[in-house]
Design a protein around this motif. Sequence first.
Motif: not given
Length: 474
Positions: A290-298, A228-231, A281-284
């Motif tokens: 950690e607030t993102i719940d990917p569930g079964l996938g994004i 997710i961070a790379r994206s 912007l990327t850092r923020l």
Amino acid sequence: MIAGRVGNRRVLTAVDEAAQGSGLRVGMPVSTAQALVPGLVIVPADPVADAASLERLAIWVMQRVSPVVAPDPPDGIVLDTSGADHLQGGEAAMLEALVGRLVLSGVTARAAIADTWGAAHALARHAAEPVFIAALGTTARVLAPLPFRALRLPPATVADLSALGFTRIGDLLGQPRAPLTRRFGPDLCRRLDQALGEAAEPIEPIRPEGLVEVRRVFAEPIAAAETIARSIGKLVVALCEQLEVRGLGARRLDLLCHRIDNDLQIVRIGLARPVRDPQPLTRLLCARIETIDPGLGIEIMVLAATLAEPLTPRQAASLLEKPAPDLAGLIDTLANRVGSRAVYRIAPVPSDVPERSVRRISALAEPTDAGWPDHWPRPARLLPRPEPIETLALLPDHPPTWFAWKGVRRRVCRADGPERIFGEWWTRDAERTSVRDYFRVEDEAGQRYWIYRAGDGEDAATGSQRWFLHGVFG
């Protein structure tokens, strides 16, 4: 009054409070209304203009409150505040600020927060005064006492339910669904399930013309934080390229993560000044992973600059000048962690009344022309409201010999004053004769306090003669 056509009938579509007091109501035939109130002023409805105004309001809310906003015709908007309410100081502060700003703009508003769109729609129109926040998991309980029309049902269905003896939503919650579907069709159970959260009702967010946004569609759903961070990094670079072409900088970024189960995860960050540097912007954004719940996938990620302002390169005045420290990065980090309302500066206001002499401004706002009073010292900490204290003092001009605050009695060793502050008669009539006498006192422990007596110590018309503690010196 506003009148429009429903089928072949001309009926009232909007009624003000004065007309309601005369017995008029929405849906009443115009001929009946004119018979009840002779000389009634009626304005023809303009649905096209109303829809355009509702869309403009939705865009305004999108830029200031939440990225997922859509019109809820004919008279509402719906928004998903997940991931965005922390920037407003929480749900209660967000609703209060939103309704307050609308009222100041001349728009009467009521708002509600609930687990579902259908529940929020019903509560905003039938329970909010002017706001209502339903606790998590209480949807069925708070909907039970509301009337059937809160479920967005056709008038014919509401009339048929009333004829059968049903009076509120709670009467339907325990009923078998099959007979209801055979009698009223699928709409009744569908609306009920949507309100209770048992059927999905996704919000299709409004997207204004000219919105700068980029998206990535993944061949395989992603869920790992590193992926997710790379994206996010790639999305930010692509977005900054578009911002540079347009000469803009982002003031607010929204990251929308569409999961494969149709759930939407939202991350919103605010910026103190326009930025189009990918690194901060990327850092923020990555700090909020950690607030993102990917569930079964994004499967889809969308990054939008919901609020953007012109940003042009600035040339330094001289290579020999030492650049001023740039606090924007620190302020952005703090504001996105604790909320933008918690990071601010204090600016002076030309007023002698202490609680009116300061105001909050943006952390990076330009300096104001007003200055702080320097003829008398002011405490470093001013209490939100003066707190009553018990004292013993010789009237009218002597400071207290002791005072008790929060159950602790303090003996006064040193004192300075009084400093007399008069009421602002131009603000309200009650302050025409009111005065306060302020004293700076020090107790045995060396702690200094700012206390005052309401009144001049002699004339009851100048105040209650009670004592209050208003501030603490550092």
